[in-house]
Design a protein around this motif. Sequence first.
Motif, PDB file in Angstrom:
ATOM      1  N   ASP A 180       0.837  -1.202   0.000  1.00 20.80           N
ATOM      2  CA  ASP A 180       0.000   0.000   0.000  1.00 20.80           C
ATOM      3  C   ASP A 180       0.872   1.252   0.000  1.00 20.80           C
ATOM      4  O   ASP A 180       0.599   2.219  -0.732  1.00 20.80           O
ATOM      5  CB  ASP A 180      -0.905   0.027   1.237  1.00 20.80           C
ATOM      6  CG  ASP A 180      -2.093  -0.926   1.143  1.00 20.80           C
ATOM      7  OD1 ASP A 180      -2.390  -1.407   0.029  1.00 20.80           O
ATOM      8  OD2 ASP A 180      -2.709  -1.188   2.191  1.00 20.80           O
ATOM      9  N   SER A 181       1.932   1.241   0.820  1.00 20.89           N
ATOM     10  CA  SER A 181       2.831   2.393   0.904  1.00 20.89           C
ATOM     11  C   SER A 181       3.539   2.642  -0.418  1.00 20.89           C
ATOM     12  O   SER A 181       3.656   3.791  -0.872  1.00 20.89           O
ATOM     13  CB  SER A 181       3.867   2.173   2.017  1.00 20.89           C
ATOM     14  OG  SER A 181       3.271   2.155   3.290  1.00 20.89           O
ATOM     15  N   ILE A 182       4.034   1.581  -1.026  1.00 19.88           N
ATOM     16  CA  ILE A 182       4.734   1.730  -2.302  1.00 19.88           C
ATOM     17  C   ILE A 182       3.794   2.273  -3.367  1.00 19.88           C
ATOM     18  O   ILE A 182       4.151   3.183  -4.144  1.00 19.88           O
ATOM     19  CB  ILE A 182       5.343   0.377  -2.730  1.00 19.88           C
ATOM     20  CG1 ILE A 182       6.503   0.008  -1.796  1.00 19.88           C
ATOM     21  CG2 ILE A 182       5.819   0.428  -4.182  1.00 19.88           C
ATOM     22  CD1 ILE A 182       7.034  -1.388  -2.000  1.00 19.88           C
ATOM     23  N   GLU A 183       2.572   1.744  -3.403  1.00 16.78           N
ATOM     24  CA  GLU A 183       1.608   2.217  -4.399  1.00 16.78           C
ATOM     25  C   GLU A 183       1.190   3.661  -4.135  1.00 16.78           C
ATOM     26  O   GLU A 183       1.046   4.460  -5.064  1.00 16.78           O
ATOM     27  CB  GLU A 183       0.385   1.304  -4.400  1.00 16.78           C
ATOM     28  CG  GLU A 183      -0.629   1.666  -5.484  1.00 16.78           C
ATOM     29  CD  GLU A 183      -1.764   0.677  -5.569  1.00 16.78           C
ATOM     30  OE1 GLU A 183      -2.487   0.701  -6.590  1.00 16.78           O
ATOM     31  OE2 GLU A 183      -1.959  -0.115  -4.627  1.00 16.78           O
ATOM     32  N   ARG A 184       1.037   4.022  -2.875  1.00 12.23           N
ATOM     33  CA  ARG A 184       0.561   5.351  -2.513  1.00 12.23           C
ATOM     34  C   ARG A 184       1.638   6.424  -2.653  1.00 12.23           C
ATOM     35  O   ARG A 184       1.358   7.543  -3.115  1.00 12.23           O
ATOM     36  CB  ARG A 184       0.036   5.318  -1.072  1.00 12.23           C
ATOM     37  CG  ARG A 184      -0.325   6.669  -0.477  1.00 12.23           C
ATOM     38  CD  ARG A 184      -0.860   6.508   0.940  1.00 12.23           C
ATOM     39  NE  ARG A 184       0.053   5.754   1.792  1.00 12.23           N
ATOM     40  CZ  ARG A 184       1.064   6.279   2.460  1.00 12.23           C
ATOM     41  NH1 ARG A 184       1.326   7.583   2.360  1.00 12.23           N
ATOM     42  NH2 ARG A 184       1.836   5.531   3.227  1.00 12.23           N
TER      43      ARG A 184
END
Length: 223
Positions: A180-184
């Motif tokens: 989620d962090s990488i995508e966000r």
Amino acid sequence: MLLTGFPAGAFQTNCYVLASEAGAECIVVDPGMDAMPGLTELLKEHRLKPVAIALTHAHLDHTWSVTPLVDGYDMVPYLHGDDAEMAADPLAWHGQGIAQMLGGKEPPTFDTFEELKDGTTIDIVGVQLTARHTPGHTQGSVVFQFEHPDAQVVLSGDTLFQGSVGRSDGPGGSHETLMDSIERVCLPMDDATVVLPGHGPQTTIGAERRTNPFVLERLAGRG
């Protein structure tokens, strides 16, 4: 801008140094195990004065040399508050098994720091690092963005690597949260953004978008 670094210690953690130019104040990023000899050499070579320590997270292989830097240059590190307990009592988070890997060395601890939040900027003359909260590897993991004259750069810590992502099986870790962090945070960056990770060689956001198997799997799930 002066940007340099080296892999330190048994974990080969990339320690970075940023300054506007030689002879200036500088920011040290992730001074890990056995980093002091290499740092001392770099600081002397470029006549730099450390005024800030920026930590991507509180794992020992990224924080081991914080104490001698703080003692030697009278400054405090910057760390996200969600990793505060890990910094203050690393064995409780890393587990007693880490002791064998440390060869009997007593792990350093610290509980005084400037707290990073999402969007916090560390600003010294000619250099601005902006922290983005990227939990998943640890609860308090961050990446640092800055503008180099030649490119946008992100210091990705153990969030994103060339061809891989950070481990998420330790205390406070979560693979779903990490992705989620990488995508966000990371994937919206321009493809030309240079990624300087906590371990291993540099890459770009575009290269990881095209070839990183974890990123590809994530994006395929959005199709």
